[in-house]
Write a protein that holds these residues in place. Sequence first.
Motif, PDB file in Angstrom:
ATOM      1  N   SER A 281      91.471   2.518  45.020  1.00  0.00           N
ATOM      2  CA  SER A 281      90.971   1.478  44.437  1.00  0.00           C
ATOM      3  C   SER A 281      91.270   1.139  43.191  1.00  0.00           C
ATOM      4  O   SER A 281      91.731   0.252  42.701  1.00  0.00           O
ATOM      5  CB  SER A 281      89.404   1.236  44.786  1.00  0.00           C
ATOM      6  N   LYS A 282      91.324   2.253  42.451  1.00  0.00           N
ATOM      7  CA  LYS A 282      91.634   2.451  40.901  1.00  0.00           C
ATOM      8  C   LYS A 282      93.027   1.975  40.587  1.00  0.00           C
ATOM      9  O   LYS A 282      93.563   1.209  39.833  1.00  0.00           O
ATOM     10  CB  LYS A 282      91.098   3.749  40.307  1.00  0.00           C
ATOM     11  N   LYS A 283      93.722   2.647  41.468  1.00  0.00           N
ATOM     12  CA  LYS A 283      95.409   2.388  41.214  1.00  0.00           C
ATOM     13  C   LYS A 283      95.753   1.000  41.535  1.00  0.00           C
ATOM     14  O   LYS A 283      96.552   0.566  41.062  1.00  0.00           O
ATOM     15  CB  LYS A 283      96.178   3.472  42.287  1.00  0.00           C
ATOM     16  N   HIS A 284      95.112   0.390  42.659  1.00  0.00           N
ATOM     17  CA  HIS A 284      95.629  -0.849  42.924  1.00  0.00           C
ATOM     18  C   HIS A 284      94.823  -2.079  42.677  1.00  0.00           C
ATOM     19  O   HIS A 284      94.934  -3.230  42.997  1.00  0.00           O
ATOM     20  CB  HIS A 284      95.766  -0.738  44.618  1.00  0.00           C
ATOM     21  N   GLY A 285      93.712  -1.493  41.708  1.00  0.00           N
ATOM     22  CA  GLY A 285      92.925  -2.496  41.285  1.00  0.00           C
ATOM     23  C   GLY A 285      92.106  -3.490  42.590  1.00  0.00           C
ATOM     24  O   GLY A 285      91.831  -4.553  42.313  1.00  0.00           O
ATOM     25  N   ARG A 286      91.605  -2.716  43.581  1.00  0.00           N
ATOM     26  CA  ARG A 286      90.891  -3.177  44.543  1.00  0.00           C
ATOM     27  C   ARG A 286      89.354  -2.811  44.282  1.00  0.00           C
ATOM     28  O   ARG A 286      88.904  -1.687  44.445  1.00  0.00           O
ATOM     29  CB  ARG A 286      91.521  -2.835  45.871  1.00  0.00           C
ATOM     30  N   ASP A 287      88.715  -3.876  44.471  1.00  0.00           N
ATOM     31  CA  ASP A 287      87.141  -3.783  44.114  1.00  0.00           C
ATOM     32  C   ASP A 287      86.581  -3.037  45.432  1.00  0.00           C
ATOM     33  O   ASP A 287      87.050  -3.529  46.742  1.00  0.00           O
ATOM     34  CB  ASP A 287      86.461  -5.013  43.928  1.00  0.00           C
ATOM     35  N   ILE A 288      85.708  -2.022  45.405  1.00  0.00           N
ATOM     36  CA  ILE A 288      85.099  -1.379  46.535  1.00  0.00           C
ATOM     37  C   ILE A 288      83.523  -1.363  46.309  1.00  0.00           C
ATOM     38  O   ILE A 288      83.127  -1.346  45.163  1.00  0.00           O
ATOM     39  CB  ILE A 288      85.615  -0.237  47.005  1.00  0.00           C
ATOM     40  N   SER A 289      82.904  -1.068  47.336  1.00  0.00           N
ATOM     41  CA  SER A 289      81.163  -0.921  47.418  1.00  0.00           C
ATOM     42  C   SER A 289      81.129   0.227  48.359  1.00  0.00           C
ATOM     43  O   SER A 289      81.830   0.387  49.341  1.00  0.00           O
ATOM     44  CB  SER A 289      80.579  -2.118  47.446  1.00  0.00           C
ATOM     45  N   LEU A 290      80.298   1.076  47.955  1.00  0.00           N
ATOM     46  CA  LEU A 290      79.857   2.152  48.776  1.00  0.00           C
ATOM     47  C   LEU A 290      78.433   1.977  49.653  1.00  0.00           C
ATOM     48  O   LEU A 290      77.765   1.741  49.050  1.00  0.00           O
ATOM     49  CB  LEU A 290      79.943   3.492  47.969  1.00  0.00           C
ATOM     50  N   GLY A 291      78.618   2.159  50.777  1.00  0.00           N
ATOM     51  CA  GLY A 291      77.298   1.711  51.494  1.00  0.00           C
ATOM     52  C   GLY A 291      76.617   3.113  51.858  1.00  0.00           C
ATOM     53  O   GLY A 291      76.861   3.944  52.516  1.00  0.00           O
ATOM     54  N   MET A 292      75.174   3.110  51.277  1.00  0.00           N
ATOM     55  CA  MET A 292      74.459   4.414  51.217  1.00  0.00           C
ATOM     56  C   MET A 292      73.110   3.612  51.935  1.00  0.00           C
ATOM     57  O   MET A 292      73.016   2.629  52.165  1.00  0.00           O
ATOM     58  CB  MET A 292      74.130   4.838  49.685  1.00  0.00           C
ATOM     59  N   ALA A 293      72.416   4.726  52.231  1.00  0.00           N
ATOM     60  CA  ALA A 293      70.870   4.724  52.955  1.00  0.00           C
ATOM     61  C   ALA A 293      70.141   3.493  51.986  1.00  0.00           C
ATOM     62  O   ALA A 293      69.346   2.737  52.431  1.00  0.00           O
ATOM     63  CB  ALA A 293      70.268   5.841  52.972  1.00  0.00           C
ATOM     64  N   ASP A 294      70.328   3.741  50.691  1.00  0.00           N
ATOM     65  CA  ASP A 294      69.305   2.868  49.843  1.00  0.00           C
ATOM     66  C   ASP A 294      69.789   1.599  49.318  1.00  0.00           C
ATOM     67  O   ASP A 294      69.309   0.921  48.722  1.00  0.00           O
ATOM     68  CB  ASP A 294      68.884   3.841  48.476  1.00  0.00           C
ATOM     69  N   GLY A 295      71.121   1.293  49.744  1.00  0.00           N
ATOM     70  CA  GLY A 295      71.877   0.197  49.250  1.00  0.00           C
ATOM     71  C   GLY A 295      73.257   0.233  49.416  1.00  0.00           C
ATOM     72  O   GLY A 295      73.830   1.251  49.420  1.00  0.00           O
ATOM     73  N   VAL A 296      73.865  -0.925  48.786  1.00  0.00           N
ATOM     74  CA  VAL A 296      75.192  -0.670  48.472  1.00  0.00           C
ATOM     75  C   VAL A 296      75.728  -0.981  46.871  1.00  0.00           C
ATOM     76  O   VAL A 296      74.887  -1.526  46.182  1.00  0.00           O
ATOM     77  CB  VAL A 296      75.826  -2.162  49.183  1.00  0.00           C
ATOM     78  N   HIS A 297      76.504   0.201  46.570  1.00  0.00           N
ATOM     79  CA  HIS A 297      76.711   0.357  45.008  1.00  0.00           C
ATOM     80  C   HIS A 297      78.273   0.185  44.793  1.00  0.00           C
ATOM     81  O   HIS A 297      78.964   0.826  45.453  1.00  0.00           O
ATOM     82  CB  HIS A 297      76.206   1.991  44.702  1.00  0.00           C
TER      83      HIS A 297
END
Length: 471
Positions: free
Chosen positions: A94-110
Motif C-alpha cells: 500500500s505504501k509503495k503503490h499509494g493505495r489507501d487501506i484500513s485494518l479491521g480490528m475487534a474495536d473498529g476500523v483503523h
Amino acid sequence: MNIKAVFFDLDGTLFTSSRNVAATTRRAIVELHKNKILVGVATGRGPAFVLPLMETLGLDFAVTYNGQYIFTPDEVLSTTAIDKKTLRHIIDFSKKHGRDISLGMADGVHGSGLLKFGETRTAQVIANILPKHVSSLTKNSFKNIVRKIKPQSHHLTSHIRQPIYQVIMIATSSETDEIMARFPDLQATRSNPYSADLITKGNSKLKGIEKVGQQFGFDLAQVMAFGDSDNDFDMLSGVGLGVAMGNATTGIQHIADYITDNNNSDGIAKALAHFGLINFKHADSFISKDQQFNQVKEFHRVMDGQTQELPRVYLPEEAGYRASFKVEEIVEFLFAASNRDLSVFDDLTAQLHTAIDTASRKVKAKPSANQADTLVDEADALLDLLYFTYGSLVLMGVDPYDLFNTVHKANMGKIFPDGKAHFDPVTHKILKPDNWETDFAPEGKMKQELDRQIRVAMSKLSKTKDTDEDV
C-alpha cells in the motif's frame, strides 16, 4: 420449507438509503422472534459497528468481517485473523503503490481517512450529486483533497500487534484480480465500487453462517438470507432461500431464489410475508425509534388486541384508570423504601396524600391558557413523569436496560399456550399461566442483574482508587 434462521446483509439491505432500519423491518424482527425464528446479520462491517445494532434490534448473532469474526450478545463464537507476515506485505504494498487501506480490528476500523469518509452520509450525498460521467482527473483531485483533510494513518504497522480480521483496500473491480495475485493466501470480496475487502482464503459470509448453525442447531438449508451486492453471492446461492433486494446488482438478482422490493420500500417485510414467516397486516402500525416503547406496544397489541395509531387524548375516566395504575406502582416503591416497616410506610403514604393535595392546589392556581391543548398537556405530563422516573434511576445508579427487558419478558410470559391473554372475569386483571412463576417471574433475574451492576461499579471504583494511590 422449514426456516429456522434469517440473516440480513446491512448496507443496501437491512439499512435504507438513509442508514436507518425501516419500521416494517423492526416489526418483522419482533414477529420472527415470536415465531421462534432466529435472526442475525452477515456483513463486511466489523463487530464494533454491529454491536449497538444487535442490542437495538435484539439480534441473536452476527457474522461480521465477511465471516472472520462471529459473535452473539454473550460470547465470541469464532475468529479468523490474517497472519502477520501477510499483513506486513499488504502494508508495504500500500505504501509503495499509494493505495489507501484500513485494518479491521475487534474495536473498529483503523487506517485510511479516505475509506472512512467514503462510508459517511456526506460522501454518499456527494456521490449522488456528482455526474456519472465525471472525469477520472476530477475524481482523483477530489480524493487528494479528502486525503489532505483525512490522511492515511502512518502507524499501520503498530496496529498489527493486535489481531486483524479484514483489510479494506481502495481498488476498482478491474484492479482487484491483479492486486490479489500478490497475496495468494487471501481473497477479495466487494460491496461497493471503490474498495475491496481482503479476508482469509476459504472464508465467507456463508461459512460464517454455517458455523453459527453448528452452534444453534440449524443447517444451511434452513436459512433464509437477504443481500444486495457481490459479497452476498455465496451467501444467497448457498442457503436454503436466497432473497435479493430490488436494488441488488444484476448478478445477485440472477442467482437469487426470490427478488423482493428495494430497501426503501419494505422489501424485507414483504419477502418474509410472502414466504409466510410473518404477518404483514400490521404494516400500517407505526414503530418508534424508542425500542422500549415498541416492546410495550407489542405487549398491548397481544394483550388488548389493538393499538392506537392516531394520536388522541385520554378522556377523564380513562385518565383516572391510567393514573391509578401509576399510583399503585408509586405506593409499591414507597413500601420498598420503607423496608417493609409499616409505621414508616404509613408515614410515606400520608406524605403522598399531602403531595397530591399540594399538587392539586398548584395546578388549579396556574393561569389557564385561552386555548388549552389537551393532547399536548397530557403528553407533556406523561413525558415529565417518564423523565422523573429515569432521573430516579440515575440517582440510584441503576442501568434500566436489561432490567426493562426482564420485566418485558415477564409480561409477555403472561400469554397462555393458545396465544392469548386470559383475564379474571371479576377483576379483569391479567391472569398468569401455571408456569409463569417458574419461567418468567422477574425478581430473581433482576437481582442477578443488579448484583452484576454492583460488581462492575465496585471494580471500577477499586481501579480508580489504585490509580489515585499510584499518583
